[in-house]
Design a protein around this motif. Structure first.
Motif, PDB file in Angstrom:
ATOM      1  N   ASP A  26       8.892   5.176 -29.346  1.00  0.00           N
ATOM      2  CA  ASP A  26       8.319   5.129 -27.999  1.00  0.00           C
ATOM      3  C   ASP A  26       7.042   4.290 -28.003  1.00  0.00           C
ATOM      4  O   ASP A  26       6.360   4.202 -29.019  1.00  0.00           O
ATOM      5  N   SER A  27       6.732   3.708 -26.852  1.00  0.00           N
ATOM      6  CA  SER A  27       5.482   2.953 -26.803  1.00  0.00           C
ATOM      7  C   SER A  27       4.793   3.094 -25.452  1.00  0.00           C
ATOM      8  O   SER A  27       5.422   3.309 -24.419  1.00  0.00           O
ATOM      9  N   ILE A  28       3.490   2.990 -25.512  1.00  0.00           N
ATOM     10  CA  ILE A  28       2.657   3.059 -24.313  1.00  0.00           C
ATOM     11  C   ILE A  28       1.659   1.912 -24.388  1.00  0.00           C
ATOM     12  O   ILE A  28       1.055   1.676 -25.433  1.00  0.00           O
ATOM     13  N   ILE A  29       1.521   1.203 -23.271  1.00  0.00           N
ATOM     14  CA  ILE A  29       0.482   0.170 -23.223  1.00  0.00           C
ATOM     15  C   ILE A  29      -0.504   0.571 -22.142  1.00  0.00           C
ATOM     16  O   ILE A  29      -0.100   0.943 -21.041  1.00  0.00           O
ATOM     17  N   ILE A  30      -1.774   0.516 -22.451  1.00  0.00           N
ATOM     18  CA  ILE A  30      -2.740   0.677 -21.367  1.00  0.00           C
ATOM     19  C   ILE A  30      -3.618  -0.566 -21.269  1.00  0.00           C
ATOM     20  O   ILE A  30      -4.028  -1.158 -22.259  1.00  0.00           O
ATOM     21  N   PHE A  31      -3.835  -0.971 -20.009  1.00  0.00           N
ATOM     22  CA  PHE A  31      -4.699  -2.100 -19.704  1.00  0.00           C
ATOM     23  C   PHE A  31      -5.945  -1.506 -19.055  1.00  0.00           C
ATOM     24  O   PHE A  31      -5.841  -0.716 -18.118  1.00  0.00           O
ATOM     25  N   LYS A  32      -7.088  -1.875 -19.561  1.00  0.00           N
ATOM     26  CA  LYS A  32      -8.324  -1.303 -19.045  1.00  0.00           C
ATOM     27  C   LYS A  32      -9.217  -2.410 -18.504  1.00  0.00           C
ATOM     28  O   LYS A  32      -9.350  -3.470 -19.118  1.00  0.00           O
ATOM     29  N   SER A  33      -9.814  -2.133 -17.367  1.00  0.00           N
ATOM     30  CA  SER A  33     -10.741  -3.090 -16.793  1.00  0.00           C
ATOM     31  C   SER A  33     -11.973  -2.314 -16.352  1.00  0.00           C
ATOM     32  O   SER A  33     -11.855  -1.255 -15.744  1.00  0.00           O
ATOM     33  N   ARG A  34     -13.153  -2.839 -16.677  1.00  0.00           N
ATOM     34  CA  ARG A  34     -14.350  -2.083 -16.334  1.00  0.00           C
ATOM     35  C   ARG A  34     -14.515  -1.937 -14.822  1.00  0.00           C
ATOM     36  O   ARG A  34     -15.166  -1.043 -14.341  1.00  0.00           O
ATOM     37  N   ASN A  35     -13.879  -2.837 -14.099  1.00  0.00           N
ATOM     38  CA  ASN A  35     -14.059  -2.837 -12.651  1.00  0.00           C
ATOM     39  C   ASN A  35     -12.729  -3.134 -11.954  1.00  0.00           C
ATOM     40  O   ASN A  35     -12.077  -4.126 -12.266  1.00  0.00           O
ATOM     41  N   GLU A  36     -12.335  -2.262 -11.035  1.00  0.00           N
ATOM     42  CA  GLU A  36     -11.048  -2.448 -10.367  1.00  0.00           C
ATOM     43  C   GLU A  36     -10.997  -3.776  -9.614  1.00  0.00           C
ATOM     44  O   GLU A  36      -9.949  -4.379  -9.450  1.00  0.00           O
ATOM     45  N   ARG A  37     -12.159  -4.234  -9.136  1.00  0.00           N
ATOM     46  CA  ARG A  37     -12.183  -5.479  -8.370  1.00  0.00           C
ATOM     47  C   ARG A  37     -11.810  -6.697  -9.215  1.00  0.00           C
ATOM     48  O   ARG A  37     -11.496  -7.754  -8.705  1.00  0.00           O
TER      49      ARG A  37
END
Lengths: 92, 92
Positions: free
Chosen positions: B63-74
């Motif tokens: 199984d795999s999970i990718i998360i993309f993170k951004s300090r600011n939604e904008r």
């Protein structure tokens, strides 16, 4: 622009054919990083072309595609948990 | 942090149970926006908690999970093509 694309093609009778076409179109523009997830760098024009191609394939009442766009890849940090897919695989 | 999470759970014998658990954990932290895609605002601590919970459920070899993170939604722009899932649905 740095782009992440995720598609969700309904697995009904026509599903596999649509899925196959969708995959092939995405693969021409982006890098496959997970089952239905692609990423890559695209210009605004390329995004429009990709959208045009995909909208001719997917069924607007059952299939869906989300794209996340960031002007700069550095604004996005990516983490993978679990198995990490081999990005050099020749799958499809 | 603005987070996009995508999971890919192998659909073998144990798949449905893992999928169900994974979905429920993600749903506690994030908003469901597509089949296997979630988004939302999480602190670094919440991301670590989420990671901890998910790593106890998924099978690290399939199984795999990718998360993309951004300090600011904008910094992230989201576009949906095709059908747009009702975010208020009570699915699961």
């Amino acid at each position: 622009m740095y782009v992440v694309l995720v598609y969700d093609i309904k697995t009904d009778e026509g599903g596999p054919r649509i899925l196959n076409k969708t995959f092939k179109i995405c693969k021409r523009y982006l890098t496959h990083i997970q089952n239905s997830v692609f990423e890559g760098e695209l210009s605004k024009t390329q995004i429009l072309q990709l959208k045009y191609e995909l909208e001719n394939v997917i069924r607007k009442d059952v299939d869906s595609i989300i794209i996340f766009k960031s002007r700069n890849e550095r604004w996005m940090e990516k983490e993978m948990w679990g198995i990490v897919e081999d990005q050099t695989s020749n799958f499809l």
